[in-house]
Write a protein that holds these residues in place. Structure first.
Motif, PDB file in Angstrom:
ATOM      1  N   UNK A  40       0.797  -1.094  -0.135  1.00  0.00           N
ATOM      2  CA  UNK A  40      -0.047   0.056  -0.137  1.00  0.00           C
ATOM      3  C   UNK A  40       0.829   1.231   0.151  1.00  0.00           C
TER       4      UNK A  40
ATOM      5  N   UNK B 109       0.746   4.085  -2.700  1.00  0.00           N
ATOM      6  CA  UNK B 109       0.671   5.570  -2.303  1.00  0.00           C
ATOM      7  C   UNK B 109       1.719   6.432  -2.746  1.00  0.00           C
TER       8      UNK B 109
ATOM      9  N   UNK C  61       1.717   9.810  -0.613  1.00  0.00           N
ATOM     10  CA  UNK C  61       2.786   9.955   0.215  1.00  0.00           C
ATOM     11  C   UNK C  61       4.098  10.534  -0.898  1.00  0.00           C
TER      12      UNK C  61
ATOM     13  N   UNK D  70       0.888  -5.181  22.853  1.00  0.00           N
ATOM     14  CA  UNK D  70       1.754  -4.484  23.723  1.00  0.00           C
ATOM     15  C   UNK D  70       1.297  -4.297  25.067  1.00  0.00           C
TER      16      UNK D  70
ATOM     17  N   UNK E 288      -4.279  -1.812  25.306  1.00  0.00           N
ATOM     18  CA  UNK E 288      -4.183  -1.216  23.909  1.00  0.00           C
ATOM     19  C   UNK E 288      -5.651  -1.465  23.374  1.00  0.00           C
TER      20      UNK E 288
ATOM     21  N   UNK F 296      -5.872  -1.635  17.330  1.00  0.00           N
ATOM     22  CA  UNK F 296      -4.328  -1.701  16.962  1.00  0.00           C
ATOM     23  C   UNK F 296      -3.822  -2.980  16.580  1.00  0.00           C
TER      24      UNK F 296
ATOM     25  N   UNK G  93       4.470  -5.457  17.088  1.00  0.00           N
ATOM     26  CA  UNK G  93       3.362  -4.888  17.649  1.00  0.00           C
ATOM     27  C   UNK G  93       3.297  -4.079  18.837  1.00  0.00           C
ATOM     28  N   UNK G  94       4.756  -3.972  19.504  1.00  0.00           N
ATOM     29  CA  UNK G  94       4.853  -2.870  20.600  1.00  0.00           C
ATOM     30  C   UNK G  94       4.693  -1.558  19.539  1.00  0.00           C
ATOM     31  N   UNK G  95       5.656  -1.439  18.570  1.00  0.00           N
ATOM     32  CA  UNK G  95       5.545  -0.518  17.736  1.00  0.00           C
ATOM     33  C   UNK G  95       4.368   0.016  17.430  1.00  0.00           C
ATOM     34  N   UNK G  96       3.536  -0.810  16.864  1.00  0.00           N
ATOM     35  CA  UNK G  96       2.146  -0.439  16.616  1.00  0.00           C
ATOM     36  C   UNK G  96       1.301   0.046  17.849  1.00  0.00           C
ATOM     37  N   UNK G  97       1.456  -0.435  18.933  1.00  0.00           N
ATOM     38  CA  UNK G  97       0.759  -0.215  20.143  1.00  0.00           C
ATOM     39  C   UNK G  97       1.217   1.074  20.622  1.00  0.00           C
TER      40      UNK G  97
ATOM     41  N   UNK H 192       2.151   4.002  19.072  1.00  0.00           N
ATOM     42  CA  UNK H 192       1.943   4.970  18.075  1.00  0.00           C
ATOM     43  C   UNK H 192       1.365   6.404  18.749  1.00  0.00           C
TER      44      UNK H 192
ATOM     45  N   UNK I 257       2.481  17.406   3.373  1.00  0.00           N
ATOM     46  CA  UNK I 257       1.453  16.504   3.190  1.00  0.00           C
ATOM     47  C   UNK I 257       1.301  15.288   4.470  1.00  0.00           C
TER      48      UNK I 257
ATOM     49  N   UNK J 185      -2.382   8.786   8.889  1.00  0.00           N
ATOM     50  CA  UNK J 185      -2.944   7.067   8.808  1.00  0.00           C
ATOM     51  C   UNK J 185      -1.952   6.535   7.915  1.00  0.00           C
ATOM     52  N   UNK J 186      -1.001   6.140   8.072  1.00  0.00           N
ATOM     53  CA  UNK J 186      -0.009   5.656   7.081  1.00  0.00           C
ATOM     54  C   UNK J 186      -0.070   4.003   7.341  1.00  0.00           C
TER      55      UNK J 186
ATOM     56  N   UNK K 157      -2.522   1.747   7.944  1.00  0.00           N
ATOM     57  CA  UNK K 157      -3.272   0.941   7.441  1.00  0.00           C
ATOM     58  C   UNK K 157      -3.442   1.095   5.890  1.00  0.00           C
ATOM     59  N   UNK K 158      -4.132   0.468   5.370  1.00  0.00           N
ATOM     60  CA  UNK K 158      -4.268   0.329   3.918  1.00  0.00           C
ATOM     61  C   UNK K 158      -5.268   1.275   3.212  1.00  0.00           C
TER      62      UNK K 158
END
Lengths: 502, 478
Positions: A55, A59, A65, A396, A400, A404, B4-8, B10, B469, B474-475, B477-478
């Protein structure tokens, strides 16, 4: 017969060349030194697991992006799009999973939105309709350009999107998961159309999770993993398993998992179930058995499951569990009697996305660790950690938010919830939709483990190989009724199921 | 695991407890800032009155004449001054002062009495007075030659913000009780992604019903039991109105906005019918206990205590009970909650009923504060209640919000109103400011929903030289 070899020796000119593109977001290298090329008249697939960077790469190409490094050339000329509009004007049309049509405008108005035909400041409706009709005719859309978009089916809306791309003189079409919401027949039509457009010189970037479609459609396939473009090869060089291995990054012995489990007495029995579009459905599932429900989209599989679960009002029929008739009129009743359902749309029907993971897990199980409505939080945390560790869910923190989590982990969270509820019957509706290849296998293992525990399991899936790979028995539904049963799953083929389904 | 920690993490506000607190109750900081602002803006000379003034003067005298000497106490007849005189007279140290006389009255009275003293040769060492009367005393002494050289003592003043005076804080708390009590129910309704527009009318309905019932059951001689029964009557009736809204919302799927808009008219009309359009005044004096009474120890208004108790209860219900969880779940995703076995209709119905009952209670408190019941009470209160909830951080989309946040939101609104009154901002301007504050609160909510990541934005900008920009981030997700 000569045509393919000729194409090989004399490749058509490149429409798009992407070289060494990198892009990082705070904390994540989304894309690293990615390369990709699209030739005129080519359908070039881009595959990879969720989060592999497909994606992001798209983008960057379409101006959403901006890249950190690297170069993009359009017909040999370096370009740098700052906005999606600039990319659009350069001839790149993107059709996302969620369409960008205005639901209450007419088809014609949507096709020419932003490029209307005007005459002295007034819209020229007649010309708009005429041009739209001509375009639709060319694309095989047999509907009136004057109807509003909200009245169209998903497949028809997709045609409107493509018509819009052509109206804007795009020669590069990016299609992100175009078949996700289509019925098999519509997929077939779409592919015909895409091949025709490619034949006219359009380049098509095709992104899909459905590897069968990718293998059937694309001339070349580029695999992405962890932000890197692993390989670009002609489709003929790949087998399905090889493609999966490339995507996952390790060797796969088998795609599906099926354990030999002793099948016990009859657990759930459904007799003459009716309601909504479902008519006269009767079947039974035994303890330890995995029963597959196959059928086309709209054949009534999900509807039947929802009737059993009490999610929709049941008009007729009886549901028996271990020989006792159950009086189910709501999901609440079903869960209390020992039946649970993992809905097809995890985000809309399964999870409370705004709530924490722990709260999502606890929701139907609160009674087991509360008294008079007061929740014993320590016990809740214990039960939660037990289940989460047992299912290897990555998170995490328990606070959470559920949104996420990745798709696979969301699905596992829902399974953890129903394991805790300890129901005897578990209905999975499309359990692996939108889940990574690696996570899919884990899901099959889990389903197998539940069967081994003696639970009766029903799996609804649109992926026939999946059903054939994991089920003990398959029922095929058509137009709300059971059209047939496949008992010898080991030697059955997807075609055998399809003949029953259509 | 790392992924997953990184994602969590944010979100900017995550991981440690104080960050969580800021994320959940960030409005506390806003409230504290407002209090500080109004404190600084309202610093003025504060003159002690009553008992405090008496204490202060006794101390002054002891330091000036340790042995004590003849003094004259001159005050006007105002209530504050009378309190002052009474405190002086009751003080055990009064005898040491050898008071010649206590003179109270209008300037001409005082002059006459002082002339008498002069003739009798009784010249005091000091004249004691209060800040309010000191001007009068100065004028008289300047006219009477004998007293010209006698020192006049008034209580010493000091600088202190009017905003932080105990009376003012009590005032703020009192003003907000009705809104804050109803805002508990409104928070619950809004967390289920609903709204209740009828609470303002229910205040009037409840106030009228209570006053009418008390009037019917004994009027000005009504007993406490009668008043409690009347109060319950008002609360239950409004609970019934709320339940009816709940029934419309659940059984017939009428949007809450429409259902409660209709009930807003119905409740207002009922209030006018019962009261025949006139305020009802015939209430016993003890009726004001709830609205104007204070506890004997700390002088905290009873209504404020009631409000705090209700908030503590509601906080526990929302955070520690299954019912609270169900409310969040229903608001977060109705269908998912239903498929998880929650009886969503029951939850929705109960929430509107509770909101109605709390609005009824708010009406009782208001009737008690004003010692009357009139169908005009509570007009546009629903907007203040909703504003308190929204300013407190509850999302109008449902599924998210904190009860204690609402309390803070209510206080923010009260403090802004009170503070602007103290610094003499006219009421029209007040409306503009209040509107902007509500808008700012909703804006914060929006940005939070879009997962607006301020910290990441900052790094991003530094790294990319103000790339304009993709600021909404919201980078993933797709």
């Amino acid at each position: 017969m000569n045509l393919p070899s000729k194409a090989k020796s004399d490749p058509k000119p490149c429409l798009v060349e992407i070289e060494g593109i990198s892009k990082s977001f705070p904390g994540v290298h989304a894309v690293r030194a990615a390369n990709y090329g699209l030739r005129e008249g080519e359908i070039h697939a881009l595959v990879g697991e969720n989060g592999a960077g497909k994606s992001t790469l798209i983008k960057i190409l379409t101006g959403v992006h901006r890249r950190d490094r690297g170069e993009i050339r359009l017909r040999g000329r370096p370009v740098s799009f700052r906005t999606p509009l600039e990319a659009q004007q350069a001839g790149i049309a993107t059709i996302y999973q969620e369409f960008t049509l205005v639901p209450f405008l007419s088809v014609a108005a949507n096709i020419f939105l932003g490029h209307e035909f005007t005459e002295r400041g007034l819209l020229n409706h007649r010309r708009e309709r005429r041009e739209a009709a001509a375009l639709l005719d060319r694309l095989g859309g047999n509907f009136d350009p004057a109807v509003t978009v909200s009245e169209l089916t998903v497949a028809q809306q997709q045609i409107v999107e493509i018509a819009r791309a052509i109206a804007r003189h795009s020669n590069i079409l990016v299609m992100d998961e175009p078949t996700a919401a289509l019925a098999p027949r519509e997929v077939f039509n779409l592919f015909d159309l895409l091949r025709e457009l490619a034949g006219q010189g359009m380049g098509i970037i095709f992104i899909s999770h459905r590897l069968d479609e990718v293998l059937a459609m694309a001339q070349r396939i580029t695999v992405m993993r962890d932000g890197v473009t692993i390989a670009t090869r002609p489709t003929a060089d790949y087998t399905r398993l090889e493609l999966i291995e490339q995507m996952v990054g390790r060797s796969i012995e088998q795609e599906y998992f099926k354990d030999k489990v002793p099948i016990g007495k009859t657990c759930l029995e459904v007799m003459n179930l009716g309601g909504g579009m479902v008519r006269d459905v009767s079947f039974s599932v035994r303890c330890g058995e995995i029963l597959g429900l196959a059928g086309l989209m709209g054949a009534g599989r999900t509807e039947a499951a929802r009737l059993i679960f009490g999610a929709d009002p049941r008009k007729s029929g009886a549901i028996l569990l271990n020989g006792h008739q159950l009086d189910i009129s709501s999901p609440h009743d079903a869960i209390e009697r020992g039946i649970c359902l993992l809905p097809e749309d995890r985000k809309a029907q399964g999870l409370i996305l705004s709530a924490s993971i722990k709260d999502n897990f606890a929701l139907p199980n609160l009674k087991s660790w509360s008294r008079l409505g007061w929740i014993y939080q320590r016990r809740e945390k214990e039960r939660f950690s037990d289940r989460v560790n047992g299912l290897n869910i990555r998170l995490a923190s328990q606070d959470q938010r559920a949104e996420e989590l990745s798709g696979g982990n969301q699905q596992k969270l829902l399974i953890a919830r129903w394991l805790e509820a300890n129901t005897e019957v578990i209905i999975f509706d499309e359990p692996t939709r939108g889940i990574d290849v690696g996570a899919k296998y884990e899901m099959y293992l889990l389903i197998g483990r539940l069967a081994a525990q003696g639970k009766a399991i029903i799996v609804i899936s649109s992926e026939l190989p999946e059903l054939l790979g994991i089920c003990d028995r398959i029922l095929v539904m058509r137009r709300g009724r059971i059209a047939g049963e496949i008992i010898d799953v080991g030697s059955a083929t997807p075609e055998a199921i399809m003949t029953l389904a259509v | 695991m790392k992924d997953s920690i990184k994602k969590g993490s944010t979100g900017f506000f995550r991981s440690t407890w104080y960050k969580r607190f800021i994320s959940d109750y960030g409005m506390v900081i806003v409230l504290a800032g407002l209090c500080l602002l109004f404190s600084l803006l309202t610093i003025t000379e504060q003159h002690p009155t009553g008992v405090a003034a008496a204490e202060d003067l006794l101390k002054q005298i002891r330091e000036l004449v340790p042995g004590g000497g003849p003094v004259l106490v001159v005050t006007s007849g105002s209530p504050d001054d009378s309190e002052f005189v009474r405190a002086l007279k009751e003080s055990p140290r009064l005898s040491r002062l050898q008071p010649l006389s206590f003179i109270t009255g209008t300037p001409s009275d005082v002059r006459a009495r002082m002339t008498v003293l002069d003739k009798a040769g009784q010249i005091p060492q000091y004249i004691i007075t209060t800040h309010a009367s000191s001007a009068m005393v100065d004028m008289i002494t300047s006219q009477l030659a004998v007293f010209k050289d006698v020192a006049v003592l008034a209580p010493t003043s000091h600088k202190w913000p009017t905003f932080l005076m105990a009376d003012n804080i009590r005032n703020v708390a009192n003003q907000i009780t009705v809104i804050a009590i109803i805002a508990i129910g409104m928070t619950m309704v809004i967390i289920t992604a609903g709204i209740d527009l009828s609470v303002g009318s229910m205040i009037a309905l409840s106030a009228v019903v209570v006053a009418w019932l008390v009037g019917r059951l004994g009027g000005e001689e009504a007993s406490n039991v009668t008043m409690i029964i009347a109060a319950l009557g008002g609360i239950i009736l409004c609970g019934g109105v709320g339940a009816f809204s709940g029934l419309m919302v659940t059984a017939f799927r009428i949007p809450p906005f429409i259902a409660t808009l209709a009930m807003m008219q119905v409740a207002a009309g009922l209030g006018y019918i019962i009261s025949q359009g006139r305020p009802i005044y015939q209430l016993p004096d003890s009726f004001v206990w709830l609205g104007r009474g204070v506890d004997p120890l700390l002088h905290i208004p009873i209504a404020v205590i009631l409000m705090l108790v209700l908030y503590a209860l509601a906080h526990l219900v929302m955070s520690r009970t299954t019912y609270g969880r169900y409310i969040y779940a229903v608001g977060g995703n109705l269908e998912a909650a239903r498929l998880a076995g929650i009886r969503v209709k029951l939850v929705l119905f109960s929430v509107y009923t509770i909101c109605g009952m709390l609005a009824g209670l708010g009406g009782v408190v208001m009737a008690s504060q004003l010692k009357s019941g009139a169908p005009t009470y509570g007009l546009t209160y629903e907007l203040y209640v909703i504003a308190a909830v929204v300013v407190g951080g509850t999302s109008l989309m449902g599924g998210e919000g904190r009860i204690l946040g609402t309390l803070i939101g209510a206080f923010i609104i009260a403090v802004i109103q009170n503070g602007m009154n103290l610094v003499n901002v006219e009421s029209y301007t007040q409306k503009v400011v209040l509107g902007l504050v509500i808008l700012a609160a909703v804006l914060v909510d929006r940005l939070k929903q879009r997962n607006f990541n301020f910290k990441a934005l900052w790094h991003y900008k530094k790294k990319h030289h103000l790339n304009e920009h993709n600021l909404t981030g919201d980078e993933g997700g797709k």
